[in-house]
Scaffold this motif. Structure first.
Motif, short mmCIF file in Angstrom:
data_model
loop_
_atom_site.label_atom_id
_atom_site.label_comp_id
_atom_site.label_asym_id
_atom_site.label_seq_id
_atom_site.Cartn_x
_atom_site.Cartn_y
_atom_site.Cartn_z
N ILE A 74 0.85 -1.19 0.00
CA ILE A 74 0.00 0.00 0.00
C ILE A 74 0.89 1.25 0.00
CG2 ILE A 74 -2.15 -0.92 1.00
CD1 ILE A 74 0.49 0.82 3.12
N GLY A 75 0.27 2.38 -0.36
CA GLY A 75 0.99 3.65 -0.31
C GLY A 75 0.88 4.37 -1.63
N ASP A 80 1.99 10.50 0.73
CA ASP A 80 3.38 10.70 1.22
C ASP A 80 3.74 12.18 1.17
OD1 ASP A 80 3.55 7.96 1.42
OD2 ASP A 80 4.58 7.69 -0.49
N GLU A 90 -1.39 3.73 4.83
CA GLU A 90 -0.62 2.92 5.79
C GLU A 90 -1.48 2.54 6.99
OE1 GLU A 90 0.37 5.67 4.30
OE2 GLU A 90 2.15 5.05 3.17
N ILE A 258 15.60 -5.56 -2.77
CA ILE A 258 14.48 -5.71 -1.83
C ILE A 258 13.33 -6.47 -2.50
CG2 ILE A 258 13.34 -3.53 -2.43
CD1 ILE A 258 12.79 -3.15 0.60
N HIS A 277 8.68 -5.11 0.68
CA HIS A 277 8.78 -3.80 0.02
C HIS A 277 7.44 -3.06 0.03
CE1 HIS A 277 6.65 -5.28 -3.53
NE2 HIS A 277 7.50 -6.31 -3.60
N GLY A 278 7.52 -1.79 -0.34
CA GLY A 278 6.32 -0.98 -0.41
C GLY A 278 5.74 -0.94 -1.82
N SER A 279 4.98 0.11 -2.10
CA SER A 279 4.20 0.16 -3.36
C SER A 279 5.03 0.68 -4.53
CB SER A 279 2.97 1.02 -3.16
OG SER A 279 3.37 2.35 -2.84
N TYR A 280 6.30 1.04 -4.28
CA TYR A 280 7.25 1.47 -5.33
C TYR A 280 6.50 2.21 -6.46
CZ TYR A 280 11.28 0.63 -8.57
OH TYR A 280 12.34 0.74 -9.45
N ASN A 290 10.05 -6.35 -9.39
CA ASN A 290 10.42 -7.75 -9.17
C ASN A 290 9.28 -8.45 -8.41
OD1 ASN A 290 11.63 -10.16 -8.43
ND2 ASN A 290 13.65 -9.21 -8.23
N1 LIG Z 1 4.19 -3.09 3.29
C1 LIG Z 1 3.86 -2.01 2.61
O1 LIG Z 1 2.84 -1.96 1.95
C2 LIG Z 1 4.78 -0.85 2.63
C3 LIG Z 1 4.36 0.32 2.06
N2 LIG Z 1 5.22 1.36 1.96
C4 LIG Z 1 4.71 2.53 1.21
O2 LIG Z 1 5.20 2.43 -0.13
C5 LIG Z 1 5.37 3.74 -0.67
C6 LIG Z 1 6.77 3.87 -1.25
O3 LIG Z 1 7.70 3.80 -0.19
P1 LIG Z 1 9.28 3.66 -0.38
O4 LIG Z 1 9.90 4.15 0.84
O5 LIG Z 1 9.68 4.23 -1.67
O6 LIG Z 1 9.55 2.07 -0.36
P2 LIG Z 1 9.41 0.96 -1.50
O7 LIG Z 1 9.73 -0.32 -0.84
O8 LIG Z 1 8.11 1.06 -2.18
O9 LIG Z 1 10.56 1.31 -2.56
C7 LIG Z 1 11.89 1.62 -2.17
C8 LIG Z 1 12.84 1.22 -3.30
O10 LIG Z 1 12.99 -0.19 -3.26
C9 LIG Z 1 13.07 -0.72 -4.57
N3 LIG Z 1 11.95 -1.68 -4.74
C10 LIG Z 1 10.86 -1.82 -3.96
N4 LIG Z 1 10.11 -2.84 -4.38
C11 LIG Z 1 10.73 -3.36 -5.45
C12 LIG Z 1 10.44 -4.45 -6.32
N5 LIG Z 1 9.37 -5.25 -6.17
N6 LIG Z 1 11.29 -4.69 -7.36
C13 LIG Z 1 12.39 -3.94 -7.51
N7 LIG Z 1 12.73 -2.92 -6.72
C14 LIG Z 1 11.91 -2.63 -5.69
C15 LIG Z 1 13.02 0.46 -5.51
O11 LIG Z 1 14.34 0.83 -5.81
C16 LIG Z 1 12.34 1.54 -4.69
O12 LIG Z 1 12.72 2.81 -5.10
C17 LIG Z 1 5.08 4.70 0.49
O13 LIG Z 1 3.78 5.19 0.32
C18 LIG Z 1 5.20 3.84 1.73
O14 LIG Z 1 4.41 4.29 2.79
C19 LIG Z 1 6.52 1.28 2.36
C20 LIG Z 1 6.98 0.14 2.94
C21 LIG Z 1 6.13 -1.01 3.17
#
Ligand SMILES: NC(=O)C1=CN([C@@H]2O[C@H](COP(=O)(O)OP(=O)(O)OC[C@H]3O[C@@H](n4cnc5c(N)ncnc54)[C@H](O)[C@@H]3O)[C@@H](O)[C@H]2O)C=CC1
Ligand SMILES: CC(C)CC(=O)C(=O)O
Length: 372
Positions: A74-75, A80, A90, A258, A277-280, A290
């Motif tokens: 989600i996100g 943000d 969140e 990640i 990971h989050g919603s990237y 990925n």
């Molecule tokens: N469990 C959840 O649903 C989570 C949600 N969030 C939310 O996600 C949104 C984005 O947050 P960010 O801090 O940017 O974290 P994120 O985990 O979404 O992305 C951070 C970085 O990780 C890499 N990444 C993430 N997932 C990937 C994948 N499947 N394949 C390849 N590379 C990947 C990318 O380089 C990206 O820029 C925010 O709204 C946040 O609140 C963040 C963490 C956990």
């Protein structure tokens, strides 16, 4: 086996990575003669758009009436970038974890031999790393009282833990250590925080029931450094909610992305499986996300129901995809057009034909080979 699975794909890349897990679970169901049904429900920003609530009552009910939950992410940047938003995606995930009592989040971290060169860390530091992180998931600062003063210039988030919250996740972590290398490291900040001192006291008490386990302690700042200096020293890590969130993202660089890190969020009654990971959002619908973290979360779902051969087959298929460079761009320097969906196709195809030694991408059109 019959399983009703609630699918909460969520926002950003959530739907596209979750679609690959479902593809893979359908292949497993066919191969092993199981019946899996998938029931979709909104959560996060998409649910706010549809209902005003990041965790609609109907979604929660759907989860409670299912055997397991497959969660995407989600996100959304619109929240943000808006600190004053009162309703946020969140909150949906946090409410889900709390309402279902999912107090332990298990995050396996490993270095794949085929990906050693993808990590920014040196090969000899990461080779052989195999860690299981037990992150407490329904307490601590994410759930404490939050306040902001009337003038908006002072804010606070309360971090609270009770003995029972620590004991129940600690027991799971110690049991996990017993079936692994018999070492448990508690990560805390007991030199500063009262909650951490409670964690140390309670974990030491719990340890008396697990005399075969070597218990040690690290302050979280040192642990962040040790994770990069010498990750092989860790077997099971036990830690509170926020430290676990941060340390596991850091640990994800060991594997190379990640996008490989899966997790299981479990409680006494319900279980949810979610990539870490989050919603990237930058990647949404570009086919570059990925899906392996989500696919390996589906494998953890199968393990939860003791479908270990099925889960192992998924892991074998994932290993094969990594070895053959059938991966998204975060890990791929060989082919330039392997999309999220192609990775899912390959893994599902491998599951359907595990003995086909000719697994030579029959359903995949490989792109330009840039590095041989
Ligand atoms: N469990 C959840 O649903 C989570 C949600 N969030 C939310 O996600 C949104 C984005 O947050 P960010 O801090 O940017 O974290 P994120 O985990 O979404 O992305 C951070 C970085 O990780 C890499 N990444 C993430 N997932 C990937 C994948 N499947 N394949 C390849 N590379 C990947 C990318 O380089 C990206 O820029 C925010 O709204 C946040 O609140 C963040 C963490 C956990
Ligand atoms: C998005 C938050 C609710 C939680 C988080 O960052 C996580 O669990 O990884």
């Amino acid at each position: 086996m019959k399983l009703n699975i609630a699918v909460l794909a969520g926002d950003g890349i959530g739907p596209e990575v979750t679609a690959q897990s479902i593809k893979v679970l359908k292949a497993i169901a066919l191969e092993f003669d199981h019946s899996f049904s998938f029931n979709y429900a909104p959560v996060g920003a998409i649910a706010i758009d549809e209902t005003g609530n990041p965790l609609p009552e109907a979604t929660l009910e759907q989860c409670k009436n299912s055997h397991a939950i497959l969660f995407g992410a989600i996100g959304d940047p619109k929240y943000d970038n808006d600190p004053s938003a009162k309703v946020r995606p969140e909150q949906g995930l946090l409410a889900l974890r709390k309402s279902l009592g999912l107090y332990a989040n298990i995050r396996p971290v490993k270095a794949y031999d085929t990906l050693l060169s993808k990590s920014p860390l040196k090969k000899d530091i990461i080779k052989g790393t195999d860690i299981s992180i037990y992150r407490e998931l329904t307490g601590g600062i994410y759930f404490g009282k939050k306040e902001i003063s009337a003038d908006g210039d002072t804010a606070s988030d309360l971090c609270e833990y009770s003995r029972v919250e620590i004991e129940r996740v600690a027991h799971l972590a110690f049991k996990a250590a017993q079936s692994r290398r018999k070492k448990l490291t508690l990560i805390d900040k007991a030199n500063v925080l009262e909650t951490s001192r409670l964690w140390r006291k309670v974990v030491k008490e719990v340890a008396t029931s697990y005399k075969d386990i070597e218990l040690d302690f690290l302050f979280v700042d040192n642990a962040a450094m040790q994770m990069i200096l010498n990750p092989k020293q860790f077997d099971v890590i036990l830690t509170e909610n926020m430290f676990g969130d941060i340390i596991s993202d850091e640990a994800s660089v060991i594997g190379g992305s990640i996008g490989l890190l899966a997790s299981a969020s479990v409680g006494d009654k319900y279980a949810m499986f979610e990539p870490i990971h989050g919603s990237y959002p930058q990647a949404t619908n570009k086919g570059i996300a990925n899906p392996i973290a989500s696919i390996l979360s589906a494998a953890m779902l199968l393990d939860h129901f003791d479908l270990n051969d099925e889960a192992d087959l998924i892991r074998t298929a994932v290993d094969k995809s990594l070895a053959l460079h059938i991966t998204t761009p975060d890990l791929n320097t060989k082919y330039d057009n392997i999309t999220t969906s192609k990775v899912g196709d390959f893994i599902a195809d491998f599951i359907s034909n595990p003995k086909d030694s000719n697994h030579n991408f029959s359903n995949i059109h490989l792109g330009q080979s840039t590095i041989i």
